[in-house]
Design an enzyme around this catalytic site. Structure first.
Site, PDB file in Angstrom:
ATOM      1  N   SER A 117       0.815  -1.211   0.000  1.00  0.00           N
ATOM      2  CA  SER A 117       0.000   0.000   0.000  1.00  0.00           C
ATOM      3  C   SER A 117       0.850   1.262   0.000  1.00  0.00           C
ATOM      4  O   SER A 117       0.315   2.363   0.037  1.00  0.00           O
ATOM      5  CB  SER A 117      -0.915   0.004   1.235  1.00  0.00           C
ATOM      6  OG  SER A 117      -0.160  -0.164   2.418  1.00  0.00           O
ATOM      7  N   HIS A 138      -2.765  -2.939  -5.689  1.00  0.00           N
ATOM      8  CA  HIS A 138      -3.152  -2.599  -4.317  1.00  0.00           C
ATOM      9  C   HIS A 138      -4.660  -2.728  -4.167  1.00  0.00           C
ATOM     10  O   HIS A 138      -5.410  -1.824  -4.533  1.00  0.00           O
ATOM     11  CB  HIS A 138      -2.679  -1.177  -3.965  1.00  0.00           C
ATOM     12  CG  HIS A 138      -3.084  -0.754  -2.596  1.00  0.00           C
ATOM     13  ND1 HIS A 138      -3.361   0.554  -2.274  1.00  0.00           N
ATOM     14  CD2 HIS A 138      -3.279  -1.475  -1.454  1.00  0.00           C
ATOM     15  CE1 HIS A 138      -3.706   0.625  -1.007  1.00  0.00           C
ATOM     16  NE2 HIS A 138      -3.659  -0.581  -0.483  1.00  0.00           N
ATOM     17  N   GLU A 150      -5.794  -0.219  -6.994  1.00  0.00           N
ATOM     18  CA  GLU A 150      -4.779   0.648  -7.594  1.00  0.00           C
ATOM     19  C   GLU A 150      -3.773  -0.228  -8.339  1.00  0.00           C
ATOM     20  O   GLU A 150      -3.262  -1.196  -7.778  1.00  0.00           O
ATOM     21  CB  GLU A 150      -4.037   1.445  -6.522  1.00  0.00           C
ATOM     22  CG  GLU A 150      -4.836   2.552  -5.886  1.00  0.00           C
ATOM     23  CD  GLU A 150      -4.051   3.304  -4.833  1.00  0.00           C
ATOM     24  OE1 GLU A 150      -4.048   4.541  -4.876  1.00  0.00           O
ATOM     25  OE2 GLU A 150      -3.436   2.656  -3.965  1.00  0.00           O
ATOM     26  N   ASN A 188      -3.611   5.991  -0.075  1.00  0.00           N
ATOM     27  CA  ASN A 188      -2.961   6.170   1.218  1.00  0.00           C
ATOM     28  C   ASN A 188      -2.168   7.460   1.312  1.00  0.00           C
ATOM     29  O   ASN A 188      -1.913   7.945   2.418  1.00  0.00           O
ATOM     30  CB  ASN A 188      -2.086   4.960   1.537  1.00  0.00           C
ATOM     31  CG  ASN A 188      -2.923   3.775   1.977  1.00  0.00           C
ATOM     32  OD1 ASN A 188      -4.012   3.945   2.519  1.00  0.00           O
ATOM     33  ND2 ASN A 188      -2.433   2.574   1.745  1.00  0.00           N
TER      34      ASN A 188
END
Length: 289
Positions: A117, A138, A150, A188
């Protein structure tokens, strides 16, 4: 992708195995112990039953999917995999060690992916024997529920690998967001500093756990308060991502909150251990501060 290996049978790994098996692929789910991998298979079974009860899938589809998953503690069982997805803890040295062992087993044409991540895809790819066949995928947590993945290319990732990864993710019924290979990517990069700031707000006494989470749920219309979400993600994972941001972008605004560091040092890392910003030992979570 006829056969897919998933390394790591924790919350993310079992969720990834879940959706891939329902997508019609054979799955080899590996962890450091056979017991943990078998336990994860039980969690997958339980979660699929919930989907059946809600009408999200059928009993026959569930039975077929469970039958496609093999639990193991040996990476050598992935010798025939067309794709291997690493979903281990968010520690670069752990991931690199897995890739080195995995590359000794995988067939040369197999693709490699990481569910990291936050960590550099380019750097992880460079630790393998096939950087051109390496990519970031991800998945969001909880994987069976969240629609987004992602997809992140490293500098050496080939166009063929990129296209294959996008098609694979789309075939699972997920939506793709393409992110560049910068620390923490998109989700993130935005989410974790917000959580870290919520922890600073608690640390500085601006509000209690309950007040901070209520303020963001009712004042910003978030489905879950940031401290509750941090417990759900895992405070150790939150800290690892903030450290990647802080070190990778060299900006003090990403400095992990000292209170986050203390909680991780105490082993109070959230729901998975029963205590974080909330105590989960009873029927209802109770704020710990």
């Amino acid at each position: 992708m006829r056969k897919v290996g998933v390394i790591g049978a924790g919350q993310m790994g079992n969720g990834i195995a879940h959706v891939i098996a329902l997508g019609g692929h054979d799955v080899i789910l590996a962890d450091i112990s056979k017991e943990r991998a078998v336990e994860a298979l039980g969690i997958i079974h339980h979660n699929m039953e919930r989907q059946v009860n809600r009408g999200l899938t059928t009993q026959s589809a569930m039975d077929e999917a469970i039958g496609r998953i093999i639990a193991t503690d040996k990476l050598s069982d992935m010798r025939d995999a067309d794709l291997a997805i690493e979903a281990a803890t968010e520690k670069e040295n752990v991931k690199v060690a897995i890739f080195k062992e995995l590359c000794e087993t995988l067939k040369p044409e197999a693709l490699l992916a990481t569910n990291t991540s936050s960590i550099s895809i380019t750097r992880l790819a460079a630790s393998t024997d096939r950087p051109e066949k390496f990519i970031g995928m991800h998945f969001m947590n909880p994987v069976p529920v969240m629609k987004l993945v992602e997809v992140i290319r490293g500098i050496a990732t080939s166009e063929e690998t990129y296209k294959t990864a996008r098609e694979f993710v789309s075939d699972l019924g997920k939506e793709v967001a393409i992110a560049e290979d910068f620390p923490a990517f998109i989700v993130n990069r935005i989410l974790l500093p917000m959580i870290n700031e919520a922890i600073y707000t608690l640390y500085e006494g601006v509000g209690s756990v309950e007040a901070i989470d209520k303020a963001m749920r009712l004042g910003a219309n978030h489905p879950m308060g940031p401290l509750q979400l941090a417990d759900f993600i895992g405070l150790d994972t939150c800290l690892s991502i903030m450290q990647v941001l802080y070190e990778g972008l060299a900006d003090t605004k990403y400095r992990p909150c000292p209170l986050l560091v203390k909680y991780v040092e105490a082993g109070w890392v959230g729901r998975k251990v029963g205590r974080g910003f909330y105590d989960y030992s009873g029927d209802v979570p109770i704020p710990t501060r």
